[in-house]
Design a protein around this motif. Structure first.
Motif, PDB file in Angstrom:
ATOM      1  N   HIS A  41     -28.148  -4.125  -8.504  1.00 26.05           N
ATOM      2  CA  HIS A  41     -27.926  -4.750  -9.813  1.00 26.05           C
ATOM      3  C   HIS A  41     -27.930  -6.276  -9.737  1.00 26.05           C
ATOM      4  O   HIS A  41     -28.206  -6.957 -10.729  1.00 26.05           O
ATOM      5  CB  HIS A  41     -26.593  -4.274 -10.396  1.00 26.05           C
ATOM      6  N   LEU A  42     -27.637  -6.820  -8.561  1.00 25.36           N
ATOM      7  CA  LEU A  42     -27.632  -8.277  -8.408  1.00 25.36           C
ATOM      8  C   LEU A  42     -29.037  -8.854  -8.569  1.00 25.36           C
ATOM      9  O   LEU A  42     -29.199 -10.015  -8.962  1.00 25.36           O
ATOM     10  CB  LEU A  42     -27.065  -8.660  -7.039  1.00 25.36           C
ATOM     11  N   PHE A  43     -30.041  -8.034  -8.276  1.00 28.89           N
ATOM     12  CA  PHE A  43     -31.432  -8.471  -8.403  1.00 28.89           C
ATOM     13  C   PHE A  43     -32.009  -8.098  -9.774  1.00 28.89           C
ATOM     14  O   PHE A  43     -32.622  -8.930 -10.434  1.00 28.89           O
ATOM     15  CB  PHE A  43     -32.290  -7.855  -7.296  1.00 28.89           C
ATOM     16  N   PHE A  44     -31.802  -6.857 -10.181  1.00 30.18           N
ATOM     17  CA  PHE A  44     -32.431  -6.389 -11.414  1.00 30.18           C
ATOM     18  C   PHE A  44     -31.717  -6.897 -12.668  1.00 30.18           C
ATOM     19  O   PHE A  44     -32.338  -7.044 -13.713  1.00 30.18           O
ATOM     20  CB  PHE A  44     -32.478  -4.857 -11.427  1.00 30.18           C
ATOM     21  N   GLY A 245     -36.364 -16.019   1.786  1.00 23.65           N
ATOM     22  CA  GLY A 245     -34.923 -15.961   2.014  1.00 23.65           C
ATOM     23  C   GLY A 245     -34.143 -16.617   0.890  1.00 23.65           C
ATOM     24  O   GLY A 245     -33.093 -16.107   0.463  1.00 23.65           O
ATOM     25  N   ASN A 246     -34.642 -17.732   0.389  1.00 17.33           N
ATOM     26  CA  ASN A 246     -33.967 -18.431  -0.707  1.00 17.33           C
ATOM     27  C   ASN A 246     -34.006 -17.611  -1.993  1.00 17.33           C
ATOM     28  O   ASN A 246     -33.004 -17.528  -2.728  1.00 17.33           O
ATOM     29  CB  ASN A 246     -34.610 -19.802  -0.939  1.00 17.33           C
ATOM     30  N   LEU A 247     -35.164 -17.005  -2.285  1.00 17.92           N
ATOM     31  CA  LEU A 247     -35.267 -16.154  -3.463  1.00 17.92           C
ATOM     32  C   LEU A 247     -34.284 -14.991  -3.380  1.00 17.92           C
ATOM     33  O   LEU A 247     -33.592 -14.662  -4.354  1.00 17.92           O
ATOM     34  CB  LEU A 247     -36.693 -15.604  -3.601  1.00 17.92           C
ATOM     35  N   GLY A 251     -30.666 -13.905  -5.607  1.00 16.13           N
ATOM     36  CA  GLY A 251     -30.747 -12.697  -6.413  1.00 16.13           C
ATOM     37  C   GLY A 251     -31.982 -12.638  -7.286  1.00 16.13           C
ATOM     38  O   GLY A 251     -31.978 -12.033  -8.365  1.00 16.13           O
ATOM     39  N   ARG A 252     -33.072 -13.245  -6.824  1.00 15.14           N
ATOM     40  CA  ARG A 252     -34.335 -13.244  -7.573  1.00 15.14           C
ATOM     41  C   ARG A 252     -35.327 -12.305  -6.877  1.00 15.14           C
ATOM     42  O   ARG A 252     -35.289 -12.130  -5.663  1.00 15.14           O
ATOM     43  CB  ARG A 252     -34.892 -14.659  -7.681  1.00 15.14           C
ATOM     44  N   ILE A 253     -36.208 -11.730  -7.657  1.00 17.39           N
ATOM     45  CA  ILE A 253     -37.154 -10.746  -7.136  1.00 17.39           C
ATOM     46  C   ILE A 253     -38.486 -11.430  -6.849  1.00 17.39           C
ATOM     47  O   ILE A 253     -39.145 -11.950  -7.764  1.00 17.39           O
ATOM     48  CB  ILE A 253     -37.328  -9.594  -8.131  1.00 17.39           C
ATOM     49  N   ASN A 258     -43.557 -14.759  -7.150  1.00 14.46           N
ATOM     50  CA  ASN A 258     -44.392 -15.303  -6.092  1.00 14.46           C
ATOM     51  C   ASN A 258     -45.628 -14.426  -5.920  1.00 14.46           C
ATOM     52  O   ASN A 258     -45.517 -13.242  -5.611  1.00 14.46           O
ATOM     53  CB  ASN A 258     -43.579 -15.370  -4.788  1.00 14.46           C
ATOM     54  N   GLU A 259     -46.805 -15.007  -6.114  1.00 15.44           N
ATOM     55  CA  GLU A 259     -48.055 -14.250  -6.055  1.00 15.44           C
ATOM     56  C   GLU A 259     -48.292 -13.663  -4.663  1.00 15.44           C
ATOM     57  O   GLU A 259     -48.786 -12.527  -4.528  1.00 15.44           O
ATOM     58  CB  GLU A 259     -49.229 -15.145  -6.458  1.00 15.44           C
TER      59      GLU A 259
END
Length: 278
Positions: A41-44, A245-247, A251-253, A258-259
């Protein structure tokens, strides 16, 4: 197709792979079966979240009907019942809800009641349907919560199951209905030993499997050697990348931002589908 994502220990990148793999599909269901420490849930960051309790049955004594025959304590393999001065004591945290004590009680002095042990959450995040289970603190087994999650999984479409780490009973329940197991490993000797643990598990369950290396670096890699030795398909390599790692830390997907990683995980999904068809 149901894809179970496993790792031999926590922190390997199992959730990173699961979340991005679900987003790489046009439409998918993500199921977080790491019920002791769910973090999908932290990501979505799902919307329109609904919660439902998960309950199990535990024995309860009918007042005045127990004769102290101890039959229930003899039947219970988990020692969840004890007889003290002809009084039956129930240790709910040890009960496995098998119902044997109720079945074998000659006086019908035992009944069952529902006990809440966890919660299932459902929501939406873009084109991904989000499912997650949470085990209440102090409960001994997350298997009933994972079973309740499995009942909500669709029969068709792409389903990504984010399994608990390791190879315990909760992992076995998580992969039980999977069509393919994706094993996430780190490129170290320790990572290879963890990979071996989950590989032995999926082989016992006769599941098709493949490996993805996370935080991959150049040079000698024990995981690649292990895969060659056991003829395990190496489906993808995720580089040791500070940007990724930063993403992840924020908590970013990655697939959504990122392509490079959108392409990588789409290729991984295609490789899984190809291996599953063999």
């Amino acid at each position: 197709m149901r894809i179970a994502v496993l790792s031999g220990k926590g922190g390997t990148g199992k959730t990173l792979v699961s979340v991005n793999l679900a987003c790489a599909a046009e439409r998918a269901v993500y199921a977080d079966c790491d019920v002791e420490e769910p973090d999908g849930h932290l990501f979505f960051k799902p919307e329109s979240v609904r919660h439902a309790p998960v309950t199990v049955l535990v024995p309860e004594i009918k007042a005045g009907m127990c004769t102290g025959c101890r039959k229930c304590t003899e039947v219970c393999a988990w020692h969840a019942l004890a007889c003290v001065k002809n009084n039956i004591l129930v240790f709910e945290e040890m009960c496995h809800s098998c119902g044997g004590c109720v079945l074998f009680c000659p006086e019908k002095a035992l009944t069952e009641r529902k006990k809440e042990i966890g919660t299932i959450s459902e929501g939406l995040s873009g084109s991904v349907s989000f499912l997650s289970g949470t085990l209440n603190a102090g409960e001994s087994s997350g298997v009933p919560v994972i079973k309740a999650l499995a009942e909500k999984l669709p029969e068709e479409g792409t389903v990504v199951i984010d399994c608990p780490p390791g190879s315990a009973c909760t992992v076995m329940e998580s992969i039980r209905t999977a069509d393919f197991c994706l094993l996430v490993a780190e490129p170290t000797l320790f990572g290879m030993h963890n990979l071996e643990t989950v590989y032995e598990l999926v082989i016992r369950f006769k599941k098709k499997c493949g490996v993805v290396i996370n935080k991959d670096i150049h040079g000698r890699n024990p995981v690649r050697t292990f895969c060659r030795k056991h003829r395990i398909p190496l489906l993808a390599s995720i580089p040791f990348d500070s940007a990724l790692g930063n993403l992840n830390a924020e908590g970013r997907i990655a697939v959504r931002e990122n392509e490079q990683y959108r392409v990588l995980f789409r290729h991984l999904l295609a490789a899984i589908e190809s291996e599953a068809e063999k």
